[in-house]
Design a protein around this motif. Sequence first.
Motif, PDB file in Angstrom:
ATOM      1  N   ASN A  50       0.792  -1.230   0.000  1.00  0.00           N
ATOM      2  CA  ASN A  50       0.000   0.000   0.000  1.00  0.00           C
ATOM      3  C   ASN A  50       0.827   1.284   0.000  1.00  0.00           C
ATOM      4  O   ASN A  50       0.261   2.363  -0.125  1.00  0.00           O
ATOM      5  CB  ASN A  50      -0.958   0.012   1.192  1.00  0.00           C
ATOM      6  N   ILE A  51       2.136   1.174   0.164  1.00  0.00           N
ATOM      7  CA  ILE A  51       2.966   2.384   0.126  1.00  0.00           C
ATOM      8  C   ILE A  51       3.355   2.685  -1.324  1.00  0.00           C
ATOM      9  O   ILE A  51       3.125   1.880  -2.220  1.00  0.00           O
ATOM     10  CB  ILE A  51       4.208   2.251   1.028  1.00  0.00           C
ATOM     11  N   PHE A  52       3.936   3.840  -1.565  1.00  0.00           N
ATOM     12  CA  PHE A  52       4.273   4.256  -2.927  1.00  0.00           C
ATOM     13  C   PHE A  52       5.123   3.212  -3.652  1.00  0.00           C
ATOM     14  O   PHE A  52       4.810   2.826  -4.780  1.00  0.00           O
ATOM     15  CB  PHE A  52       5.000   5.609  -2.906  1.00  0.00           C
ATOM     16  N   THR A  53       6.176   2.736  -3.012  1.00  0.00           N
ATOM     17  CA  THR A  53       7.050   1.756  -3.660  1.00  0.00           C
ATOM     18  C   THR A  53       6.268   0.491  -4.003  1.00  0.00           C
ATOM     19  O   THR A  53       6.428  -0.067  -5.091  1.00  0.00           O
ATOM     20  CB  THR A  53       8.243   1.404  -2.757  1.00  0.00           C
ATOM     21  N   GLY A  54       5.421   0.046  -3.098  1.00  0.00           N
ATOM     22  CA  GLY A  54       4.610  -1.139  -3.350  1.00  0.00           C
ATOM     23  C   GLY A  54       3.646  -0.949  -4.504  1.00  0.00           C
ATOM     24  O   GLY A  54       3.446  -1.856  -5.320  1.00  0.00           O
ATOM     25  N   LYS A  55       3.048   0.216  -4.585  1.00  0.00           N
ATOM     26  CA  LYS A  55       2.119   0.506  -5.693  1.00  0.00           C
ATOM     27  C   LYS A  55       2.852   0.527  -7.028  1.00  0.00           C
ATOM     28  O   LYS A  55       2.353   0.006  -8.034  1.00  0.00           O
ATOM     29  CB  LYS A  55       1.403   1.825  -5.447  1.00  0.00           C
ATOM     30  N   MET A  56       4.022   1.133  -7.054  1.00  0.00           N
ATOM     31  CA  MET A  56       4.797   1.182  -8.296  1.00  0.00           C
ATOM     32  C   MET A  56       5.272  -0.218  -8.685  1.00  0.00           C
ATOM     33  O   MET A  56       5.228  -0.594  -9.855  1.00  0.00           O
ATOM     34  CB  MET A  56       5.989   2.127  -8.148  1.00  0.00           C
ATOM     35  N   ALA A  57       5.724  -0.991  -7.707  1.00  0.00           N
ATOM     36  CA  ALA A  57       6.178  -2.353  -7.985  1.00  0.00           C
ATOM     37  C   ALA A  57       5.017  -3.197  -8.525  1.00  0.00           C
ATOM     38  O   ALA A  57       5.176  -3.930  -9.512  1.00  0.00           O
ATOM     39  CB  ALA A  57       6.759  -2.979  -6.720  1.00  0.00           C
TER      40      ALA A  57
END
Length: 89
Positions: A50-57
């Motif tokens: 749910n964090i930015f890095t997770g969303k981009m990944a």
Amino acid sequence: MFDAMMHEFGPENVRGISGEWLAADDLADNLMSYNAGIQDMLSPEVAALNIFTGKMATRWGFSKVEGIETAGTPGNYINVSALFVRPEW
């Protein structure tokens, strides 16, 4: 920046995306978001997605989280690292 990296290397050549979030960083947004997810009773894996890095990944197909390591107390971590991989790997 994230998309540029994926285009440069080619998503087929990327095996995983490693993230590390530190409280001492000027850019501690990922860590704050992760801690908020933990405080909201999300699992560590869901909080990471749910964090930015997770969303981009996830946008690039890396939607499985492995090897989460933390330092500090739950919901108030000072350091978190995780590896985002494709589910089939």
